[in-house]
Design an enzyme around this catalytic site. Sequence first.
Site, PDB file in Angstrom:
ATOM      1  N   GLY A  36      -9.841  -6.020  -4.376  1.00 45.23           N
ATOM      2  CA  GLY A  36      -8.479  -6.307  -4.823  1.00 45.23           C
ATOM      3  C   GLY A  36      -7.739  -7.216  -3.854  1.00 45.23           C
ATOM      4  N   ASP A  37      -7.972  -7.029  -2.554  1.00 46.35           N
ATOM      5  CA  ASP A  37      -7.352  -7.913  -1.559  1.00 46.35           C
ATOM      6  C   ASP A  37      -7.918  -9.326  -1.659  1.00 46.35           C
ATOM      7  OD1 ASP A  37      -5.668  -5.942  -0.078  1.00 46.35           O
ATOM      8  OD2 ASP A  37      -7.607  -5.024   0.297  1.00 46.35           O
ATOM      9  N   ARG A  38      -9.240  -9.428  -1.900  1.00 52.30           N
ATOM     10  CA  ARG A  38      -9.847 -10.753  -2.088  1.00 52.30           C
ATOM     11  C   ARG A  38      -9.239 -11.450  -3.304  1.00 52.30           C
ATOM     12  NH1 ARG A  38     -11.778 -14.769   0.506  1.00 52.30           N
ATOM     13  NH2 ARG A  38      -9.777 -15.338  -0.383  1.00 52.30           N
ATOM     14  N   TYR A  53       0.820  -1.209   0.000  1.00 53.77           N
ATOM     15  CA  TYR A  53       0.000   0.000   0.000  1.00 53.77           C
ATOM     16  C   TYR A  53       0.860   1.268   0.000  1.00 53.77           C
ATOM     17  CZ  TYR A  53      -4.500  -2.289   0.348  1.00 53.77           C
ATOM     18  OH  TYR A  53      -5.626  -3.027   0.057  1.00 53.77           O
TER      19      TYR A  53
END
Length: 475
Positions: free
Chosen positions: A259-261, A140
Site C-alpha cells: 500500500g505504501d508503494r 496510520y
Amino acid sequence: MTRQRPLVVIGDTLLDQDIDGTATRLAPDAPAPVVEVRSDHSRPGGAGLAAWLAARSGNEVVLITGIGEGEAADRVRAALSPAVHLVELPYTGTLPVKTRVMADGRPLVRVDRGHGSPGPPGGQVRAVLREARAVLVADYGRGTATAVRELLGDVARRVPLVWDPHPRGGPPVAGARLATPNAGEARTLAAAGHPPGGTGGDALRDHGRRGARLAEHWGCAAVTVTLGERGAILARPGEDNPMYVPAPQIAPGDPCGAGDRFAATAAGALADGALPEEAVQRAVGDAARFVADGGAAAPGLWETPAPDATAGSGPRETPDARTLAERVRARGGTVVATGGCFDLLHAGHVGLLQNARRVGDCLIVCVNSDASVRRLKGPGRPLTPVADRVSVLAGLGCVDAVAVFDEDTPERLLRGLRPDVWVKGGDYTLDELPEAVVLREWNGQALVLPYLDGRSTTELARRAALSPTARQASR
C-alpha cells in the site's frame, strides 16, 4: 541546474522488525511453535517506508513526522538519512515498534510495543509545505495527520495531495486529488461515515460504488480502492462507471508495504503532471512488482539509491531484474532470460515470450538500447524508443522484469543476471548464439524455441508503408 521541489510525505513513522526462522516442533509446555531464529532485521515502516520508496523513485523527499528519542528512533533516523530529509514534530512517548515473528517467511504472530503522540507543527513545517510540488499523507491513525491537518486544506488547493487513510485516523481533507484505501479499509470507512450505498459486496462494482460514495462524502477528486492481486478501482464522486486497473501479474510474496508503494508511486506520478488514471496505472504495476520482489523485506531495497539513479537518456536495468533473479535462485527456482530489439511487438514476439516463461519460474527480457538497435538495424531504427519498448514488454503478464543493454549483444548483462536458461526464437541456431558460450560459464543452458513464421518487425514496417491496395495484395 534548478533544484527539484520536494515531494512531501506526512504521517506516522514506525519501526518494523522481522524475526525469521524455522518452526519444526512445538514447545513442551504449550501448544506453541518453537522458532529457531535465523535472521533479525529492522527497517522504517509506515510513513517512513512510504518516504523511502518515493525517494528510491528519484524524488527529492521531505518526511514530516514525529520520532522522538530512544533506540528505535535512532535506527529510523539512521536508515532514512541517506535519502530522506526529516522534519520532526515534537514527540511525547516512544516510537511504535511492530515485530513480526516469521517461520519460513510466514508470519506466526505480531507484537506491538511503544506509543507516542506528535505535537503541533512549527514554522519549518509550514515552509516545507509552501515549497511542496505534491504531498502524500500516510495516515496510520497515530496522530500525525491530525496534528498537521489545519495546514493541509490550503495545500490541497495548490498542489496534488494523496491521502492514504486509516480507519483509526481522520478523513482526507476536502480537495484531495486522490485517496487510496484498500478494500477492507474502504468497507470500514464506509460503515463509519455512513455514506449512502451500504458496505457489503466484493464484486468490482461494489468496490467501485464504495469508492465513488467515499469520494463524494470526503470531497475528494477521486478514490482508488486497492484490491491486492486483483489491481485497483478508480472512482469519482457520483460516478457509476469507475475505471478498473488489473494487476499486470499475480505476485505471490510478502505484501507488507504494498500500500505504501502504491501511494508513493501515485503521488510521484501526480507530482509529475499525470492524470489520476495514469497515476493509478503506474501504481498498480509498481505495487505488483514490489510484492514480487519480496515487499518491504526485499534484499537491496534499503540500499541507498544513487544520486544519479534517474539520470541519462533512457532506462537501464530495472531495479528489480537482478534482485528478482537472486530471489528466484535462492528458493531453488529457474531463472529464464531472453533478448532482442522488440521494436514493434508482434504475435511472434508474444508467442516466444509466453513459451519462454513456461520454461522456468521467472522471465527477464534483455532489450537493446536505441543506440544498439541503430548499429544492428541501420538508419531509421528503432521505430519505437526504448522507454516505450520497455513499457510495452513490462505490461505483458508473462514478463517479470526488463533490463536494457547498450552493447551489440547482452553478454555483459547476462553475467550480472546469471540466468539458468537463455531462450531465442527458431530463426536462430545454437551455433549462432554468442550467449550460449557465456551461459556455459555458470553451467547455464541455451534453448531455441519454435517461432511463429511470417512475423517480423521489418515485414510489418514494409507493409505499413504500402498503400492499402498494395498491402492487401501482399497478404
